[in-house]
Design an enzyme around this catalytic site. Structure first.
Site, mmCIF file in Angstrom:
data_model
loop_
_atom_site.group_PDB
_atom_site.id
_atom_site.type_symbol
_atom_site.label_atom_id
_atom_site.label_comp_id
_atom_site.label_asym_id
_atom_site.label_seq_id
_atom_site.Cartn_x
_atom_site.Cartn_y
_atom_site.Cartn_z
ATOM 1 N N ASP A 26 0.958 -1.125 -0.041
ATOM 2 C CA ASP A 26 0.208 0.113 -0.085
ATOM 3 C C ASP A 26 0.951 1.262 0.137
ATOM 4 O OD1 ASP A 26 -2.310 1.484 0.218
ATOM 5 O OD2 ASP A 26 -2.094 1.573 2.275
ATOM 6 N N GLU A 71 -3.656 20.510 -0.090
ATOM 7 C CA GLU A 71 -4.449 21.702 0.399
ATOM 8 C C GLU A 71 -4.047 22.147 1.655
ATOM 9 O OE1 GLU A 71 -8.345 21.545 -1.332
ATOM 10 O OE2 GLU A 71 -7.664 22.666 -3.233
ATOM 11 N N ASN A 93 -8.643 -1.491 4.326
ATOM 12 C CA ASN A 93 -8.798 -1.566 3.046
ATOM 13 C C ASN A 93 -7.668 -2.538 2.382
ATOM 14 O OD1 ASN A 93 -6.979 0.696 3.287
ATOM 15 N ND2 ASN A 93 -6.853 0.763 1.144
#
Length: 969
Positions: free
Chosen positions: A366, A476, A762
């Site tokens: 991952d 951001e 996940n």
């Protein structure tokens, strides 16, 4: 109701019966859920509890035994033990067969029981989490995690942020919006007073999309709102702040997280499978030898019974000690991993496959939390003629400070139309760049209460200590945090306005006129704001260089500097600006609203209107943000690559982010090209793109989950063939089930061992599917001497003793042996490639050991005939003692690195044999063994059976030494 920072937890999997579909439980259907009226539900919800266990109370023992005896290696010993219940086949006491087998089974059962109990405790911890259930009788505390529709929130901005890293691997905060008509209700209790319902689609595995409607029937007129993914609160996600209220639509096996997780499988190591195969070959040899022995007797009498008796006599060619040593050796290896000081805190959850780590060919990892820390750090601001790094940010801060301390910081350059050529000073250019970065984003500052002030007061006075930034992208947040560090702080935001604080404390108010969110197709985002103090309307945009290059005014430095920053592993964004007059904006707004009202081709018309503004924009700056890597990621990946292990990165993150991380982590080396697989949706597009990729050589592959699904649907074999040839593969936007599918395809297509590494929920499916899974929170030794000499029936006990007590300790002590020191292995990772060849258990190695055993068995038998011709009546003592000494000497000659426990094992085994002679006086003459004549003759037999082999081994190492011996010398 869910409060801030509370995870919406869900089961990792659902243990439903395999006949559930036949029973009607497997048909997923759409449903209508009424608020406050559970009696109107059309179908029952599945039981909503976590159950990650492989067995239950009734299936535990049968399941464990079945998983053990479904392999011939274990079944062989079970049949041997069971045969002793037949009087005609019994060779000795029952315990001589059942005690070793029972010992092995007890170890296995206890190990599985401990793992099941640990799993049960983890499940119970999650199942015990408490949530508030809103009802007509008030709020009740209840454990009820589920997939929900977002109805209302306590947040003043009428929305909330959600983190889905345990579901899709993305750790950025995602904006979620409540149903508009329920958010306007005065209190949460009013939800139960209205007549309304939710229509939800049937459960499916798509975690990025949802289709549904919310209907309120008691309104005038009735309210009907569409529901999308923005209105959902999936289980296994975390709410950032505040309290939210939702209506449950999916539970249990219907949860998105459950449907994206596969059931765990019983993993068997490749070493065990190889031993199982060799056991079958040896059993075939036993059958042949038994038939030969019966044939020599001309199949006289009950010859079929004699075949079974010979099979039992020769059965110790595969000793029961081998099974014991394998299990004990794995336990020791697992213990070593837990106690390794270089990897503190490591927990071995599957002690049956530690040797798999020495045979890995593909490592699938991952990204977020595994390769990276998911901590974005602003590294560089580039203005074309000047660049500012981390060591020069004080200059940027001084420019911003001077821009806002001068009386007329906004005149006249900032008000000048874009077409007017006004040469700006460095200070004004820095100010414009910082201001643009502080405005063009979707970040919301949230003020959390602490022990000093309440939330309302903190928000009113913009308390810095209480402010937390929330956004859909960590990039951001890092940009806004950087503008705060240089003096321009984002202190407030809602749907219509934004507030910035200057270094002098002045608050700048901006009205948000339009916002164009980032999409994977556009690769950019924009915002139109009006400065309330000047009335100036500005259109700011930031995005990837590949799209922004055609939007900004011509320049000669953009492409070069973007390439330089990307090679440093930085995520590059291009920031631009365009000033608009009031007339220009009003004309755009009219066309934009008209395009949004279109029924046909709405997306295309909206994009066309926006693109009318995206022309000849002023290039302000480039920003470079780095995703902090985990410690020692780069050298680790280099070591793995040198060891011959191919690394694939499977992530749910964006394509640009994944590509940048691959470069930054050196998953893709500097001299390797990257082929970004174009987005495909049809078979024809996939065919063309595969042909284009086929022409590339030594090229890393980057592909999205959607394109991967199309390729695997139509061209599975061709795609996997090309992908396996790549030095590295990056799969982005991968669903959890896709990760497991890729692992499974690698195993099927290559036949190689895979290892999966991940840190989130996940990644569970991928970890469970891989041959070896590592959750982020050596060489197996096989040695056995085969003995083919036939012995009389009254030596049942001696054979069992040889297989267990006499030779177990020395062979078992080989788990402590090392070909090279760990420091040398880390310094020369290329040595790992030798392990991938599987030579310790190859058919060639197996044949060599068979020939050695035949040679040694012949020497022992014929040596006894020659040296003890007049004392052949003592053949049992002669052959058995020679056999024990040969075994001990062979183990000693095999050892590469001595350990004091190995010496203890050798002496202990010899002592056990000597001590047992007291109980074996009926078979062995102790006085005869004690004579010097016996001792020197047995010594001669032992040396003749071993020394020639050692000489051959020495000569082979002399003229054809293995790789590791060159390093140790």
């Amino acid at each position: 109701m869910l409060k801030d920072n509370i995870p919406i937890t869900a089961p990792k999997k659902c243990m439903c019966c395999p006949w559930s579909r036949c029973c009607g439980m497997g048909d997923f259907r759409p449903r209508t859920v009424w608020l406050g009226h559970p009696e109107k539900r059309e179908q029952r919800y599945p039981r909503n509890v976590i159950n990650n266990q492989k067995y239950n109370f009734f299936t535990f023992l049968p399941g464990v035994l079945f998983n053990q005896f479904k392999y011939f290696f274990n079944l062989y010993f079970l049949l041997l033990a069971c045969s002793q219940f037949v009087n005609e086949l019994r060779l000795g006491a029952l315990y001589t067969y059942w005690v070793p087998l029972g010992f092995v089974l007890i170890i296995t059962i206890v190990r599985e029981a401990v793992e099941e109990i640990r799993c049960y405790c983890r499940d119970k911890e999650v199942n015990s989490q408490i949530y508030s259930k809103l009802s007509t009788r008030g709020c009740k505390l209840k454990s009820f995690p589920a997939d929900m529709i977002f109805l209302r929130t306590s947040e003043r901005n009428g929305s909330c942020f959600l983190r889905t890293d345990q579901l899709d691997g993305e750790t950025d905060w995602k904006l979620r919006l409540p149903v508009a008509c329920t958010q306007r209700l005065p209190t949460a209790a009013d939800l139960l007073q209205i007549r309304s319902y939710v229509y939800a689609e049937e459960p499916n595995i798509d975690i990025h999309n949802f289709i549904g409607t919310f209907t309120r029937e008691d309104g005038d007129p009735p309210v009907n709102e569409s529901l999308s993914i923005e209105n959902t609160l999936w289980a296994s996600t975390v709410i950032a702040s505040g309290t939210v209220v939702g209506v449950v639509i999916y539970t249990g096996k219907e949860l998105r997280s459950v449907m994206n997780t596969s059931n765990p499988r019983h993993k068997v190591g490749l070493f065990d499978l190889e031993v199982n195969c060799l056991t079958k070959i040896l059993f075939g040899a036993l059958v042949v030898v038994s038939l030969v022995m019966v044939a020599l007797q001309h199949f006289a009498g009950r010859w079929y019974l004699q075949i079974f008796r010979f099979l039992l006599l020769f059965s110790n060619i595969v000793p029961i000690s081998l099974r014991v040593n394998l299990d004990m050796g794995k336990m020791v290896f697992s213990w070593m991993i837990r106690r390794d000081s270089k990897i503190p805190g490591t927990v071995v959850r599957a002690s049956t496959i530690p040797e798999q780590l020495g045979r890995i060919s593909y490592l699938l990892t991952d990204k977020t939390g595994t390769l990276t820390q998911n901590e974005m750090v602003f590294r560089r601001l580039h203005l074309g003629t000047v660049a500012y790094g981390m060591d020069s940010m004080d200059e940027v801060q001084s420019h911003v400070f001077s821009a806002y301390t001068q009386p007329s910081h906004d005149a006249p350059a900032s008000r000048a139309p874009a077409a007017t050529k006004v040469r700006k000073t460095i200070s004004s250019r820095v100010h414009e760049a910082v201001k643009a970065i502080a405005l063009v984003h979707c970040v919301t500052p949230v003020y959390e209460a602490n022990g000093v002030t309440d939330q309302a007061e903190a928000e009113q006075h913009y308390e810095d200590t209480c402010r937390v930034y929330q956004a859909a992208s960590p990039d951001e947040v890092s940009l806004v945090q950087w503008t705060e560090s240089v003096g321009l702080t984002l202190v407030g935001r809602d749907h219509n306005s934004m507030q910035l604080r200057t270094p002098s404390g002045q608050i700048l108010n901006f009205t948000i006129l339009q916002i164009f969110p980032f999409t994977y197709e556009s690769k950019r985002m924009g915002i139109i704001v009006r400065d309330e103090s000047t009335g100036e309307i500005s259109f700011y945009m930031k995005g990837a260089d590949v799209v922004m290059a055609g939007i900004v005014q011509y320049n000669d430095w953009l492409e070069e500097e973007c390439g330089n920053m990307a090679r440093e592993g930085l995520r590059v964004l291009v920031v631009s600006k365009k000033s608009l007059t009031e007339e220009q904006y009003q004309d755009f707004e009219a066309r934009y609203i008209q395009a949004k009202l279109s029924v046909h081709d709405r997306s295309l018309k909206v994009a066309t209107v926006i693109e009318s503004l995206e022309m000849e924009m002023e290039l302000l700056c480039l920003t470079g943000v780095e995703d902090q890597l985990q410690a020692d990621v780069r050298p680790t990946l280099e070591i793995l690559r040198n060891a011959g292990i191919k690394v694939w990165m499977l992530t749910g993150d964006k394509l640009e982010t994944a590509t940048c991380t691959a470069k930054n982590a050196h998953l893709v080396t500097r001299n390797q090209d990257i082929h970004i697989f174009r987005s495909v949706t049809t078979r024809g597009e996939a065919h063309l793109e595969l042909n284009a990729f086929r022409r590339k050589h030594d090229c890393a592959l980057v592909i999205s989950g959607d394109s991967l699904e199309v390729c695997l649907k139509f061209y599975e074999y061709e795609f996997m063939e090309l992908a396996c040839q790549c030095p590295a593969v990056v799969c982005c936007r991968c669903a959890p089930t896709q990760k497991a599918q890729i692992v499974r395809l690698l195993q099927e297509r290559t036949g190689k061992l895979t290892c999966a590494v991940g840190d989130g929920g996940n990644d569970v499916s991928m970890i469970q599917e891989a041959d070896c899974g590592v959750g982020v929170e050596g060489k197996a030794v096989f040695s056995s001497v085969f003995y083919f000499a036939s012995v009389p029936l009254y030596q049942g006990f001696l054979i069992i003793g040889y297989s267990t007590i006499y030779t177990m300790f020395p062979v078992f002590s080989l788990v402590l042996d090392k070909d090279v020191k760990s420091e040398v292995a880390m310094l020369y990772p290329e040595l790992y490639k030798d392990l991938l060849k599987g030579r310790p258990l190859s058919f060639k190695t197996f044949l060599i050991w068979v020939l050695i055993s035949i040679y040694q068995g012949s020497i022992i038998m014929y040596g006894a005939l020659l040296l003890f011709e007049s004392e052949f009546v003592h053949i049992v003592a002669i052959s058995f003692t020679s056999l024990i000494l040969t075994e001990l000497l062979m183990v000693a000659l095999t050892i590469q690195t001595w350990h004091w426990l190995m010496i203890v094992a050798e002496l202990l085994s010899l002592a056990c044999y000597i001590a047992s002679l007291v109980f074996l006086h009926e078979f062995i003459d102790v006085y005869f063994i004690a004579t010097l004549s016996f001792l020197w003759k047995v010594t001669v037999i032992t040396l003749v059976s071993c020394l020639p082999l050692y000489i051959l081994k020495y000569l082979r190492r002399r003229f054809s030494p293995p790789n590791y011996s060159k390093l140790t010398s």
